[in-house]
Motif scaffolding. Structure first.
Motif, PDB file in Angstrom:
ATOM      1  N   UNK A  23       7.622 -21.586  17.262  1.00 55.93           N
ATOM      2  CA  UNK A  23       6.797 -21.312  16.077  1.00 55.93           C
ATOM      3  C   UNK A  23       6.057 -19.988  16.232  1.00 55.93           C
ATOM      4  N   UNK A  24       6.279 -18.994  15.369  1.00 51.11           N
ATOM      5  CA  UNK A  24       5.508 -17.740  15.459  1.00 51.11           C
ATOM      6  C   UNK A  24       4.018 -17.988  15.228  1.00 51.11           C
ATOM      7  N   UNK A 389      -5.496  -2.338  12.725  1.00 52.13           N
ATOM      8  CA  UNK A 389      -5.267  -3.759  12.958  1.00 52.13           C
ATOM      9  C   UNK A 389      -4.058  -3.948  13.873  1.00 52.13           C
ATOM     10  N   UNK A 390      -4.153  -4.890  14.786  1.00 50.69           N
ATOM     11  CA  UNK A 390      -3.058  -5.189  15.713  1.00 50.69           C
ATOM     12  C   UNK A 390      -2.307  -6.411  15.206  1.00 50.69           C
ATOM     13  N   UNK A 391      -1.081  -6.245  14.719  1.00 52.98           N
ATOM     14  CA  UNK A 391      -0.355  -7.392  14.158  1.00 52.98           C
ATOM     15  C   UNK A 391      -0.004  -8.409  15.228  1.00 52.98           C
ATOM     16  N   UNK A 392       0.078  -9.676  14.863  1.00 52.46           N
ATOM     17  CA  UNK A 392       0.504 -10.689  15.820  1.00 52.46           C
ATOM     18  C   UNK A 392       1.962 -10.488  16.211  1.00 52.46           C
ATOM     19  N   UNK A 406      -7.360 -10.765  10.801  1.00 49.62           N
ATOM     20  CA  UNK A 406      -7.342  -9.378  11.253  1.00 49.62           C
ATOM     21  C   UNK A 406      -8.323  -8.507  10.469  1.00 49.62           C
ATOM     22  N   UNK A 407      -8.545  -8.835   9.211  1.00 53.45           N
ATOM     23  CA  UNK A 407      -9.367  -7.973   8.356  1.00 53.45           C
ATOM     24  C   UNK A 407     -10.533  -8.687   7.688  1.00 53.45           C
ATOM     25  N   UNK A 408     -10.637  -9.998   7.870  1.00 54.38           N
ATOM     26  CA  UNK A 408     -11.659 -10.758   7.159  1.00 54.38           C
ATOM     27  C   UNK A 408     -13.070 -10.289   7.430  1.00 54.38           C
TER      28      UNK A 408
END
Length: 419
Positions: A23-24, A389-392, A406-408
């Protein structure tokens, strides 16, 4: 990075009997939301009114009943499930997936494996379901164990927001016929007026897939965040996009084979888009459900640069601008710096701070290119904050707008500081 829009209906192969599905991590960030499909999924009548099974074994009873939600890119598939006949080892699953291209109705036995309900559909696709701690359900559809085709979230709770679709009259005509624009509206319960985010869609990759032009775009991730804070989100679909009338004409090569990298062809496409946005904004500012003193304009990719440019051209209409991974043409184009720089210079006339949110490993707008655009914007007098932002794992930077965590915090701070 992104699953195929209609991958939920493609073929897969055999299901592993013992290993948990890989699962990602970003599936856990997907919100409970409303499908954007124009075609509704309808369960067969014999299972449509199914109730939760109070007689099932306690450890599996939480899986029973009717589940509704979304899957596919930009929530483009409507999904409904019924889960019944539960035992300690499995259940019967009726699956319906509907999109503008096709509807699939399937029923098959599922089995519980490692906290998952795994189902081999008759199409050959592997449907995997997992329960969240809050009681909602994550859905993934796979082919050989490592290729995720589609994903989404299902729930037995009411939708996270009210969804409406409206049609906007415009002054445009084509071939002697009036042009109407589609607008998708996500909002809290009630009549408002609500503070409102006008969220603008991007392009369609390279512009060489005309079938993608007709896909309505909205972001359940952005909507769930804003509606939870009492905001309304409006998604205008520009000419020729989604179900809006008219020709999609935002900077193509002369043969319309793809988007043009040439400034002489690309920039007129931006003007075409800005004209659409101006018509939409004139309508939005007059709506009774909109607090006209608290309108923020935002967008993703081409929508992000449109949002900031529009704010610069019409500063009296909005109190803020949020730019998610914005640019008009990708950095690989020779004229990219000229095209993007010219639009961002126009954005600099907006007197209030703007928020720029960009992801590492973006295949269209790398951080170095986007920081150079931000410097051009600042040099022209623009105010703003640039966040990286660093993506998962498993996601590239262009998709970071789909991950609220990431941005909230940055968006909350930005909204709180608006005047």
């Amino acid at each position: 990075m992104k699953p195929s829009l209609f991958g939920a209906f493609l073929l897969g192969v055999c299901m592993a009997a013992s290993a948990q599905t890989p699962w990602p991590s970003y599936i856990g960030d997907l919100p409970r939301a409303v499908s954007e499909s124009s075609v509704a999924a309808e369960l067969p009548p014999q299972v449509a009114a199914l109730k939760e099974d109070t007689t099932a074994p306690a450890e599996v009873a939480q899986w029973s009943g009717i589940w509704r939600g979304w899957a596919c890119r930009t929530a483009g598939c409507d999904i409904k499930l019924s889960i019944r006949d539960l035992t300690a080892t499995g259940a019967t699953v009726t699956y319906v997936g509907a999109s503008p291209l096709q509807t699939v109705v399937d029923e098959a036995p599922g089995r519980f494996e490692n906290d998952e309900l795994q189902v081999m559909l008759k199409t050959g696709a592997k449907l995997v379901l997992r329960l969240r701690k809050d009681g909602d359900m994550e859905l993934g559809i796979w082919r050989p164990e490592t290729q995720l085709l589609s994903m989404g979230v299902l729930s037995r709770r009411p939708p996270a927001y009210v969804r409406r679709v409206e049609w906007l009259d415009t002054p445009f005509t084509e071939n002697g016929k009036p042009v109407k624009l589609e607008m998708v509206i996500h909002r809290p319960e009630g009549d408002g007026p609500f503070p409102t985010l006008v969220m603008n869609h991007g392009s369609t990759g390279m512009g060489n897939r005309p079938e993608w032009f007709k896909l309505t775009w909205a972001s359940p991730e952005v909507s769930a965040f804003f509606v939870a804070r009492g905001w309304q989100v409006i998604y205008p679909q520009r000419r020729g996009r989604g179900r809006s009338d008219g020709l999609y004409d935002e900077g193509f090569e002369a043969d319309r084979s793809r988007y043009s990298c040439k400034a002489a062809l690309s920039l007129p496409g931006a003007e075409h888009a800005l004209a659409d946005l101006q018509v939409a904004m004139a309508h939005i500012r007059q709506r009774s459900d909109v607090d006209a003193k608290r309108i923020v304009i935002g967008g993703v990719s081409r929508g992000g640069i449109l949002a900031t440019t529009y704010a610069g051209l019409h500063p009296q209409e909005v109190v803020g601008a949020i730019n998610f991974v914005g640019g008009w043409i990708g950095a690989g184009c020779p004229d990219a710096a000229k095209i993007n720089g010219e639009l961002f210079k126009r954005a600099a006339a907006f007197p209030q701070p703007t928020l720029w949110l960009y992801g590492e490993d973006d295949p269209y707008y790398p951080i170095a290119h986007s920081k150079a655009n931000f410097k051009v914007f600042q040099s022209a007098g623009g105010k703003g904050t640039f966040d990286v932002l660093l993506p998962p794992k498993g996601m590239d930077g262009h998709g970071t707008y789909t991950v609220q965590r990431l941005w909230g915090t940055a968006v909350d701070s930005y909204l709180g500081a608006l005047r």
